[in-house]
Scaffold this active site. Sequence first.
Site, short mmCIF file in Angstrom:
data_model
loop_
_atom_site.label_atom_id
_atom_site.label_comp_id
_atom_site.label_asym_id
_atom_site.label_seq_id
_atom_site.Cartn_x
_atom_site.Cartn_y
_atom_site.Cartn_z
N HIS A 154 -73.87 73.41 -42.80
CA HIS A 154 -73.44 72.03 -43.07
C HIS A 154 -74.29 70.96 -41.86
O HIS A 154 -73.71 70.19 -41.15
CB HIS A 154 -72.14 72.01 -42.55
N ASP A 198 -70.29 62.63 -51.73
CA ASP A 198 -70.05 64.16 -51.49
C ASP A 198 -70.56 64.79 -52.76
O ASP A 198 -69.93 64.88 -53.68
CB ASP A 198 -68.62 64.17 -51.31
N GLU A 256 -77.03 70.01 -46.75
CA GLU A 256 -76.58 70.99 -46.36
C GLU A 256 -77.24 72.12 -47.29
O GLU A 256 -76.94 72.01 -48.67
CB GLU A 256 -75.09 71.10 -46.47
O1 TA6 Z 1 -69.92 69.16 -47.17
C1 TA6 Z 1 -69.19 68.11 -47.44
C2 TA6 Z 1 -67.70 68.38 -46.91
O2 TA6 Z 1 -67.38 69.45 -47.68
C3 TA6 Z 1 -67.01 66.90 -47.30
O3 TA6 Z 1 -66.10 66.99 -48.38
C4 TA6 Z 1 -66.33 66.46 -46.14
O4 TA6 Z 1 -64.87 66.58 -46.01
C5 TA6 Z 1 -67.07 67.07 -45.06
O5 TA6 Z 1 -67.61 68.45 -45.68
C6 TA6 Z 1 -66.43 67.39 -43.58
O6 TA6 Z 1 -65.63 68.34 -43.67
P1 TA6 Z 1 -64.63 68.49 -42.14
O7 TA6 Z 1 -63.82 69.62 -42.61
O8 TA6 Z 1 -65.90 68.80 -41.09
O9 TA6 Z 1 -64.13 67.14 -41.86
#
Ligand code: TA6
Length: 283
Positions: A154, A198, A256
């Site tokens: 991520h 997103d 990511e």
């Molecule tokens: O990768 C994108 C995502 O899945 C979004 O939907 C967003 O919520 C982000 O990750 C961050 O997630 P987190 O649980 O680290 O706040």
Amino acid sequence: MITFKTLSSGITILTLSNNYATAEVSLYAAQVLSFKPKNKNDILFVSKKSLYTPGKAIRGGIPVCWPWFGPHATEKDFPVHGFVRTAQWRLAGMEENSKGTMVTLECSSSPETKKFWNHDFTLSLTVSVGKNLELKLTTKNDGSESVSITDAFHTYYRISEIANVSVRGFDGTRYIDRVGERTEKTQEGNIVISGETDRVYLGGEKCVVSDPSAKRTVTVKKDGFPDTIVWNPWIDRSKAMVDFDDDEYRNMICVEAGSALDNKIALAPGASVTQKMTIVPRG
Ligand code: TA6
């Protein structure tokens, strides 16, 4: 050279440095937090409001999402993006050679992980720091039943200003738009961000994050990750996050490498899979 420091919260950070670059890797969560090519600024973004608290995810760098990406399919109370980004990993290896400096971190099943995922596994992450930053994740099914996973690196990139940044490599690629009602769309031209974003792009082996104001491009190559997720929380979601400053959406973009949504990886008993992401900075 590899050095260690321990924060007051008990989290141990490894610093890997050589003639090419310096990087920081947290042993908690196996999270790369910084990658600075020699005499250059950091490629990675970590929020100034990030918590470095065991049990909480660190907001930035390269969190490892595993064994599921996003919310759990059925259990609403299970952690988003799996449980290894809040797990203690162990140092399993260190190596230095003329190309760079490497560490391998490992995490395996325990009574704690089995509360969320009742399977035996060994997960191993090798971080190689040289001209490029390379991450290699190996998942091994140590159990006697088949398992399936989704996962992602991520990655949060530090950028000069979101309005000036574009991501190349997805023209004509289908994506799932996850803002509001899920819809499938096709990318036209480069990705530019002008609101909450997103998206899960279904395909593409490599892409380029271009930041002309910083005179920098970052090429992201991947192997074993069919998807690329592009995320920026924009204004309202930034304000809603306790570990993220209101304006920081302007200085980050997540691009990511993932195997997300329907791209599940199935592993027979004893089988393993290795996935790789390489970050190539220029400028
Ligand atoms: O990768 C994108 C995502 O899945 C979004 O939907 C967003 O919520 C982000 O990750 C961050 O997630 P987190 O649980 O680290 O706040």
